[in-house]
Write a protein that holds these residues in place. Structure first.
Motif, PDB file in Angstrom:
ATOM      1  N   ASP A 126       3.791  -2.946  57.062  1.00 57.10           N
ATOM      2  CA  ASP A 126       2.791  -3.212  55.795  1.00 57.10           C
ATOM      3  C   ASP A 126       0.806  -3.481  56.300  1.00 57.10           C
ATOM      4  OD1 ASP A 126       4.362  -2.324  53.813  1.00 57.10           O
ATOM      5  OD2 ASP A 126       4.391  -4.734  53.133  1.00 57.10           O
ATOM      6  N   ALA A 127       1.195  -4.376  56.995  1.00 63.39           N
ATOM      7  CA  ALA A 127       0.048  -4.661  57.997  1.00 63.39           C
ATOM      8  C   ALA A 127      -0.223  -3.355  58.770  1.00 63.39           C
ATOM      9  CB  ALA A 127      -0.029  -5.575  58.737  1.00 63.39           C
ATOM     10  N   THR A 187       2.693   5.021  52.037  1.00 60.34           N
ATOM     11  CA  THR A 187       3.215   4.628  51.552  1.00 60.34           C
ATOM     12  C   THR A 187       4.903   4.249  52.005  1.00 60.34           C
ATOM     13  OG1 THR A 187       3.096   5.793  49.422  1.00 60.34           O
ATOM     14  CG2 THR A 187       4.828   4.514  48.803  1.00 60.34           C
ATOM     15  N   ARG A 188       5.031   3.119  51.915  1.00 61.94           N
ATOM     16  CA  ARG A 188       6.438   3.092  53.165  1.00 61.94           C
ATOM     17  C   ARG A 188       7.733   3.078  51.525  1.00 61.94           C
ATOM     18  NH1 ARG A 188       9.311  -1.808  52.355  1.00 61.94           N
ATOM     19  NH2 ARG A 188       6.969  -3.229  51.690  1.00 61.94           N
ATOM     20  N   ARG A 189       8.848   3.637  52.059  1.00 64.82           N
ATOM     21  CA  ARG A 189      10.053   4.073  51.462  1.00 64.82           C
ATOM     22  C   ARG A 189      11.305   3.485  51.949  1.00 64.82           C
ATOM     23  NH1 ARG A 189       9.341   8.776  48.858  1.00 64.82           N
ATOM     24  NH2 ARG A 189       8.319  10.613  49.595  1.00 64.82           N
ATOM     25  N   GLY A 190      10.965   2.350  50.649  1.00 70.81           N
ATOM     26  CA  GLY A 190      12.332   1.563  51.252  1.00 70.81           C
ATOM     27  C   GLY A 190      11.928   0.276  51.588  1.00 70.81           C
ATOM     28  N   GLU A 191      13.700  -0.711  52.317  1.00 72.58           N
ATOM     29  CA  GLU A 191      13.003  -1.627  53.035  1.00 72.58           C
ATOM     30  C   GLU A 191      13.886  -0.785  55.008  1.00 72.58           C
ATOM     31  OE1 GLU A 191      12.244  -4.375  52.533  1.00 72.58           O
ATOM     32  OE2 GLU A 191      11.429  -3.944  50.169  1.00 72.58           O
ATOM     33  N   PRO A 192      13.118  -1.443  55.478  1.00 68.69           N
ATOM     34  CA  PRO A 192      12.915  -0.877  57.060  1.00 68.69           C
ATOM     35  C   PRO A 192      14.433  -1.312  57.538  1.00 68.69           C
ATOM     36  CG  PRO A 192      10.841  -2.522  57.245  1.00 68.69           C
ATOM     37  CD  PRO A 192      11.874  -2.512  55.992  1.00 68.69           C
ATOM     38  N   LYS A 193      14.818  -0.880  58.032  1.00 67.99           N
ATOM     39  CA  LYS A 193      17.012  -1.178  58.717  1.00 67.99           C
ATOM     40  C   LYS A 193      16.349  -1.702  60.115  1.00 67.99           C
ATOM     41  CE  LYS A 193      18.484   3.120  55.001  1.00 67.99           C
ATOM     42  NZ  LYS A 193      17.658   3.257  54.829  1.00 67.99           N
ATOM     43  N   ILE A 194      17.180  -2.217  60.260  1.00 72.45           N
ATOM     44  CA  ILE A 194      17.516  -2.719  62.649  1.00 72.45           C
ATOM     45  C   ILE A 194      18.729  -2.672  61.745  1.00 72.45           C
ATOM     46  CG2 ILE A 194      16.918  -5.261  62.839  1.00 72.45           C
ATOM     47  CD1 ILE A 194      15.725  -6.525  60.255  1.00 72.45           C
ATOM     48  N   THR A 195      18.335  -2.553  63.458  1.00 78.08           N
ATOM     49  CA  THR A 195      19.573  -2.525  64.409  1.00 78.08           C
ATOM     50  C   THR A 195      19.263  -3.587  65.076  1.00 78.08           C
ATOM     51  OG1 THR A 195      20.141  -0.347  63.700  1.00 78.08           O
ATOM     52  CG2 THR A 195      21.795  -0.477  65.299  1.00 78.08           C
ATOM     53  N   LYS A 196      20.127  -4.213  66.098  1.00 75.10           N
ATOM     54  CA  LYS A 196      19.869  -5.523  66.769  1.00 75.10           C
ATOM     55  C   LYS A 196      18.685  -5.671  67.095  1.00 75.10           C
ATOM     56  CE  LYS A 196      23.047  -3.530  70.074  1.00 75.10           C
ATOM     57  NZ  LYS A 196      24.010  -2.919  71.251  1.00 75.10           N
ATOM     58  N   ILE A 224      15.674  -3.546  67.099  1.00 71.68           N
ATOM     59  CA  ILE A 224      14.889  -2.622  66.502  1.00 71.68           C
ATOM     60  C   ILE A 224      14.793  -2.217  65.356  1.00 71.68           C
ATOM     61  CG2 ILE A 224      14.555  -0.507  66.556  1.00 71.68           C
ATOM     62  CD1 ILE A 224      13.609  -1.780  69.426  1.00 71.68           C
ATOM     63  N   ALA A 225      13.817  -1.997  64.101  1.00 72.13           N
ATOM     64  CA  ALA A 225      14.072  -1.813  63.014  1.00 72.13           C
ATOM     65  C   ALA A 225      13.064  -0.569  62.906  1.00 72.13           C
ATOM     66  CB  ALA A 225      13.338  -3.175  62.558  1.00 72.13           C
ATOM     67  N   THR A 226      13.697   0.121  62.027  1.00 71.68           N
ATOM     68  CA  THR A 226      13.125   1.403  61.452  1.00 71.68           C
ATOM     69  C   THR A 226      12.736   1.319  60.114  1.00 71.68           C
ATOM     70  OG1 THR A 226      14.398   2.615  63.004  1.00 71.68           O
ATOM     71  CG2 THR A 226      13.482   3.490  61.683  1.00 71.68           C
ATOM     72  N   THR A 227      11.244   1.838  59.579  1.00 71.20           N
ATOM     73  CA  THR A 227      10.621   2.872  58.001  1.00 71.20           C
ATOM     74  C   THR A 227      10.262   3.724  58.074  1.00 71.20           C
ATOM     75  OG1 THR A 227      10.298   1.947  56.198  1.00 71.20           O
ATOM     76  CG2 THR A 227       9.078   1.894  58.602  1.00 71.20           C
ATOM     77  N   THR A 228      10.842   4.128  56.920  1.00 75.95           N
ATOM     78  CA  THR A 228      10.476   5.969  57.130  1.00 75.95           C
ATOM     79  C   THR A 228       9.065   5.594  56.028  1.00 75.95           C
ATOM     80  OG1 THR A 228      12.219   6.854  56.969  1.00 75.95           O
ATOM     81  CG2 THR A 228      10.704   7.976  55.383  1.00 75.95           C
ATOM     82  N   VAL A 229       8.094   6.367  55.853  1.00 78.83           N
ATOM     83  CA  VAL A 229       6.286   6.159  55.577  1.00 78.83           C
ATOM     84  C   VAL A 229       5.960   7.908  55.162  1.00 78.83           C
ATOM     85  CG1 VAL A 229       4.150   5.733  56.077  1.00 78.83           C
ATOM     86  CG2 VAL A 229       5.907   3.809  56.693  1.00 78.83           C
ATOM     87  N   GLN A 230       5.303   7.673  54.085  1.00 74.40           N
ATOM     88  CA  GLN A 230       5.453   9.044  53.356  1.00 74.40           C
ATOM     89  C   GLN A 230       3.641   8.603  53.651  1.00 74.40           C
ATOM     90  OE1 GLN A 230       3.656  10.140  49.286  1.00 74.40           O
ATOM     91  NE2 GLN A 230       5.440  12.026  49.334  1.00 74.40           N
ATOM     92  N   ARG A 256       7.283  10.680  57.809  1.00 71.17           N
ATOM     93  CA  ARG A 256       6.842   9.734  59.568  1.00 71.17           C
ATOM     94  C   ARG A 256       7.978   8.473  59.646  1.00 71.17           C
ATOM     95  NH1 ARG A 256       7.438  12.570  61.529  1.00 71.17           N
ATOM     96  NH2 ARG A 256       7.695  11.726  63.894  1.00 71.17           N
ATOM     97  N   GLU A 257       7.968   8.454  60.419  1.00 72.12           N
ATOM     98  CA  GLU A 257       9.360   6.934  60.803  1.00 72.12           C
ATOM     99  C   GLU A 257       8.286   6.164  62.021  1.00 72.12           C
ATOM    100  OE1 GLU A 257      12.513   7.023  64.637  1.00 72.12           O
ATOM    101  OE2 GLU A 257      13.679   7.264  62.238  1.00 72.12           O
ATOM    102  N   VAL A 258       8.317   5.157  61.344  1.00 66.48           N
ATOM    103  CA  VAL A 258       7.369   4.186  62.266  1.00 66.48           C
ATOM    104  C   VAL A 258       8.940   3.170  62.910  1.00 66.48           C
ATOM    105  CG1 VAL A 258       6.382   1.762  62.385  1.00 66.48           C
ATOM    106  CG2 VAL A 258       5.335   4.122  60.586  1.00 66.48           C
ATOM    107  N   ARG A 259       8.741   2.681  64.311  1.00 70.62           N
ATOM    108  CA  ARG A 259       9.686   2.061  65.266  1.00 70.62           C
ATOM    109  C   ARG A 259       9.190   0.710  65.004  1.00 70.62           C
ATOM    110  NH1 ARG A 259      11.975   3.793  69.716  1.00 70.62           N
ATOM    111  NH2 ARG A 259       9.936   4.425  70.387  1.00 70.62           N
ATOM    112  N   LEU A 260       9.471  -0.394  65.052  1.00 66.24           N
ATOM    113  CA  LEU A 260       9.371  -1.792  65.437  1.00 66.24           C
ATOM    114  C   LEU A 260      10.049  -2.241  66.216  1.00 66.24           C
ATOM    115  CD1 LEU A 260       9.471  -1.679  62.054  1.00 66.24           C
ATOM    116  CD2 LEU A 260       7.372  -3.084  62.546  1.00 66.24           C
ATOM    117  N   ALA A 261       9.852  -3.424  66.957  1.00 67.69           N
ATOM    118  CA  ALA A 261      10.565  -4.298  68.043  1.00 67.69           C
ATOM    119  C   ALA A 261      10.210  -5.403  67.973  1.00 67.69           C
ATOM    120  CB  ALA A 261      10.048  -3.380  69.945  1.00 67.69           C
TER     121      ALA A 261
END
Length: 327
Positions: free
Chosen positions: A45-46, A93-102, A104-110, A125-130
């Protein structure tokens, strides 16, 4: 490269593929991000707020290899990638909550842009976080976050497209005017070393060609148009039939800043064919735009004289808008 909008509905096989991928990820242990302040959604969100405002100082940024990136550099690159759309940042607009695998988090953004005429262009688009060692989430930055076809150094641009012009038919119902190959001669501002010399050389070249092949080309406003255009833009000067271009090519091809695009334009068999009756179709001149600023812009085709001029409003197609990637 051309990007069409609005985005078409995905075919069923794409939805099946997305479902299969989601199922596989869940089987691998994907978790939905928690709703607490320490979750990745706070960083997402930031990041989205900073994308719109141009201030990413509160967001940690890394490249795909894990190296830290200055937030100000990323903000500047987002603006550069946005190109002609930068003045109106998209709604994010963030679509739903991020999904976390180990880690790495992935979230879909319109991403939804508002284009001229209040046309809306939206895509996901997909935004990834570490997850870093300091227990903070950092955005993995790459140009494809803005759009999937963007790479470093690219920019989004708008191209006004004029609809197909209606045909003028003979008494047998056959078109007198049909699409014929032309070369659009233009200037790229960041390639021009001396605009005054370029105008002088172009003027001499056009005047050296037979008037039957090349119309009078008004270069009076070219310096102003070049000065006002984006550095990498194509500032059109004139469209020439292939025969005329072949004759003039040795004189203009190597002039600094000149660019050439092959195209097709509705034309009579020759420039002089039934000219008084048919009239001509030419790029909008300064006096056309001054007389009808709400109707024409630079690059539009306008009917002059004869049937083309008299029935221009009926013959000309309605303009459209295309988003393109400039490289």
């Amino acid at each position: 490269m051309t990007l069409s909008y609005p985005r078409p509905h995905r075919p069923n096989h794409a939805r099946r593929l997305a479902t299969a991928v989601s199922t596989a990820l869940l089987a691998a242990g994907v978790l939905v991000g928690c709703s607490g302040d320490d979750g990745p959604q706070r960083t997402v969100d930031a990041f989205l707020a900073g994308w719109r405002s141009g201030d990413l100082q509160s967001v940690g940024m890394i490249d795909p290899l894990g190296s830290k990136l200055p937030s100000a550099d990323v903000a500047r690159e987002i603006k550069d990638l946005s190109g002609e759309l930068a003045a109106t940042p998209p709604t994010l607009t963030r679509r739903g909550e991020p999904k976390i695998t180990k880690d790495i988090a992935t979230t879909t953004v319109q991403v939804e842009w508002t284009l001229p005429g209040q046309t809306r262009w939206a895509y996901d688009r997909e935004v990834r976080l570490a997850h870093g060692g300091d227990d903070q989430w950092q955005v993995i930055w790459e140009p494809t976050v803005v759009h999937e076809r963007l790479a470093k150094g690219d920019r989004l641009a708008l191209r006004r497209d004029t609809g197909a012009r209606a045909a003028v038919l003979d008494n047998a119902g056959q078109p007198l005017v049909t699409p014929r190959p032309v070369v659009r001669v233009g200037v790229q501002p960041n390639g021009v070393a001396d605009i005054k010399k370029l105008v002088k050389d172009l003027d001499a070249a056009f005047k050296a060609i037979r008037p039957a092949l090349v119309p009078g080309v008004d270069l009076t406003d070219l310096p102003n148009r070049v000065a006002e255009a984006e550095p990498g833009a194509f500032v059109e000067v004139v469209s020439l039939r292939e025969e005329a271009y072949r004759q003039i090519k040795p004189r203009i091809y190597d002039l600094p800043g000149t660019k050439f695009i092959s195209d097709k334009i509705d034309l009579a068999p020759t420039r002089e064919f039934a000219r008084a009756l048919l009239g001509t179709v030419d790029p909008a001149q300064a006096d056309d735009i001054a007389a009808h600023p709400d109707r024409y812009v630079v690059g539009d085709l306008v009917g002059h004289g004869g049937l083309q001029g008299r029935y221009d409003e009926r013959l000309r197609g309605g303009p459209g808008l295309t988003v393109v990637v400039e490289r």
